[in-house]
Scaffold this active site. Structure first.
Site, PDB file in Angstrom:
ATOM      1  N   GLN A 291      26.824  33.568  34.094  1.00 19.46           N
ATOM      2  CA  GLN A 291      26.026  33.858  32.916  1.00 19.46           C
ATOM      3  C   GLN A 291      24.521  33.697  33.178  1.00 19.46           C
ATOM      4  OE1 GLN A 291      29.127  31.688  30.342  1.00 19.46           O
ATOM      5  NE2 GLN A 291      27.852  33.465  29.107  1.00 19.46           N
ATOM      6  N   HIS A 292      23.662  33.955  32.230  1.00 21.58           N
ATOM      7  CA  HIS A 292      22.208  33.966  32.014  1.00 21.58           C
ATOM      8  C   HIS A 292      21.241  34.551  33.208  1.00 21.58           C
ATOM      9  CE1 HIS A 292      23.572  30.913  29.459  1.00 21.58           C
ATOM     10  NE2 HIS A 292      23.936  30.283  30.269  1.00 21.58           N
TER      11      HIS A 292
ATOM     12  N   ASP B  96      31.549  34.205  33.074  1.00 26.35           N
ATOM     13  CA  ASP B  96      32.508  33.654  33.757  1.00 26.35           C
ATOM     14  C   ASP B  96      33.530  32.740  33.214  1.00 26.35           C
ATOM     15  OD1 ASP B  96      30.380  32.077  33.884  1.00 26.35           O
ATOM     16  OD2 ASP B  96      30.550  31.910  35.982  1.00 26.35           O
TER      17      ASP B  96
END
Length: 538
Positions: free
Chosen positions: A89-90, A285
């Protein structure tokens, strides 16, 4: 040979990409493959990767996984109907107007945007950590103005893989509401003005399929721009970056029950897969790991011991924690997914193990001989700074040392306990919001260590169950792909195809609870004293 449909689950992670082949009819993983890679870290706080590396890893993994399933004549590949992608992520993937990568992706564990995160926290009245994509975009604007001027599209890592597979720019964030109305909640209506193209802002050009319906947002919520409770973009936050720049750069929003598209013919040929293979939306995830661990009901929480440590579980209500300890994420079934994430987990214990030159088995055996609570020794595991608590400039520290304390087993156990206590702090915070766990499902590389299992069970005082599939995020992506292909809501599909569990259920030892309560209190006190401005009276 069986002619049942097959589905691929891809997990594009920080240290490696994993792929598994899933036989839905027989509920069986036929094969797995993985490819490891490095990240760029040439200066303090930097953590970057080239998106092209993820693409190459996917190509190699898919080929290896198909071969592992017996694809000598191509008959296995011919049975693949759909695939799903889980991703870290991110991470900020910046593309220009020609959809070419501008610069390496800044990852979730990159903390160079600490100053920008602090600035956004003050502007937005909540805690924004450097991991969040929004802080990385502000960093880009401040530190690389030429890249900022070229910016036309912003994707997250799994979105980029979906783009490579299908040619479509989109982000997993919406879908049909639980009632099937597809209408936006009242909280979202204020954002509809973003669709207009005001004469004072010539840069605005949107393709967001607004208004958003009140359901899924497992990855878009990690950008920092999503109103998680309303499940729509936050206009005020986007405008922080200047007129129209961010809204115009964000991709179309779709939901986890929709299909991104089918494989591009050229990509299908490269992968040895038939044209027409569907690509599911995928997701972050952690949301995918929740599916892969069968955590689709309140009370069942997932604790992941990997590069990062994470604690998350389904919730019927959004958790909006102004301290930033709990991330206000959403899952991929229409619920919310409150989540705690720490930067330092398995890497800390590996640092200790490597320092003494011992194998996992050797140092774990030594650590098992040490007492719970490490005889008063506390290891603060903030080797890479820390995201939770929001201490990006923190460092690792060992306190409470006595003569003879430099024993490899003691320090290794202190590392396991320190990483565990960081996650336990998140559970304590969740309890303040009325959320209670009835069991933990332990995943990640650290979950294979039986001593660490025992430390978690006794620290949390909760029973542990262990998903049999080691790659929970990849399995979750495959389950989502199978659900989308069948037209079944994702949550219902996972319930009907419950991921297998190991037979063991580890129960907590209540007599160890007191030692861990004292050790946890020391961990919290020392951390606040050294890095959080708290009292140093222990």
């Amino acid at each position: 040979m069986s002619d049942s449909s097959l589905f691929l689950g891809i997990d594009c992670g920080t240290q490696s990409t994993k792929v598994l082949v899933y036989d839905a009819e027989n509920r069986e993983v036929l094969s797995r493959a993985s490819v490891s890679y490095e990240l760029t870290s040439n200066r303090p706080g930097q953590a970057e990767q080239a998106p092209s590396m993820w693409v190459q890893a996917c190509k190699e993994c898919i080929a290896d996984a198909l071969d592992g399933a017996g694809n000598e004549r191509g008959d296995v590949a011919a049975r693949v109907k759909a695939l799903g992608v889980s991703g870290q992520q991110h991470g900020m993937v910046a593309l220009d107007e020609n959809k070419k990568v501008i610069r390496p992706a800044k990852l979730w564990c990159d903390v160079e945007s600490a100053a920008e995160a602090e600035e956004l926290s003050k502007l937005w009245g909540t805690t924004i950590v450097p991991a969040v994509t929004a802080s990385k975009l502000l960093w880009l604007k401040r530190h690389e103005p030429d890249s900022w001027e070229r910016l036309a599209h912003v994707l997250l890592p799994h979105d980029y893989i979906n783009f490579w597979l299908t040619g479509r720019l989109c982000m997993e964030a919406r879908g049909q509401s639980a009632g099937g109305t597809g209408t936006a909640p009242a909280a979202c209506l204020r954002t509809r003005c973003l669709l207009a193209r005001p004469p004072t802002c010539p840069n605005r050009s949107y393709n967001h399929n607004w208004p958003l319906s009140p359901t899924h947002a497992s990855d878009a919520c990690g950008t920092g721009f999503l109103d998680t409770a309303g499940r729509c973009w936050d206009e005020a936050r986007m405008e922080t970056f200047g007129c129209g720049r961010i809204p115009a750069s964000m991709p179309e929003l779709i939901g986890p029950g929709e299909v991104v598209g089918t494989l591009l013919p050229a990509v299908a040929k490269q992968l040895g897969l038939p044209e027409g293979v569907q690509v599911a939306p995928g997701g972050g995830d952690n949301a995918m790991a929740a599916l892969g661990a069968g955590a689709v009901h309140e009370g069942t929480w997932v604790l992941s011991l990997g590069t990062s440590g994470t604690l998350f579980g389904p919730s019927g209500k959004p958790i909006l924690d102004p301290s930033g300890t709990i991330n206000p994420f959403c899952d991929s079934t229409g619920q919310w997914l409150p989540l705690l994430c720490t930067l330092n987990c398995t890497g800390v214990s590996e640092e200790i193990r490597h320092a003494f030159g011992l194998s996992h088995e050797e140092i774990t055996a030594l650590a098992a001989g040490e007492r719970s609570g490490c005889s008063g020794t506390t290891l603060l595991p903030y080797f890479a700074g820390e995201r939770t608590p929001n201490w990006p400039n923190a460092t690792g520290a060992v306190l409470g040392l006595r003569p003879g304390s430099f024993r490899p087993g003691l320090l290794y156990r202190a590392a396991l306990e320190g990483a565990t206590f960081s996650l336990l702090a998140g559970m304590k915070r969740l309890q303040q919001y009325g959320l209670a766990a009835t069991e933990l499902r332990l995943v990640g590389g650290g979950s294979k260590n039986r001593l660490w299992r025992r430390i978690v069970a006794d620290s949390f005082q909760l029973p542990l169950r262990f998903p049999a599939e080691p790659e929970a995020a990849a399995l979750g992506a495959a389950l989502q792909a199978a659900a989308v292909h069948s037209g079944t809501p994702v949550g219902e599909y996972v319930e009907a195809h419950a991921p297998p569990m190991e037979t063991e259920v580890m129960q907590p030892q209540h007599e160890a609870g007191e030692a861990y309560r004292k050790s946890f209190a020391r961990h919290q006190k020392w951390g606040a004293c050294l890095f959080g401005g708290g009292s140093c009276e222990i």
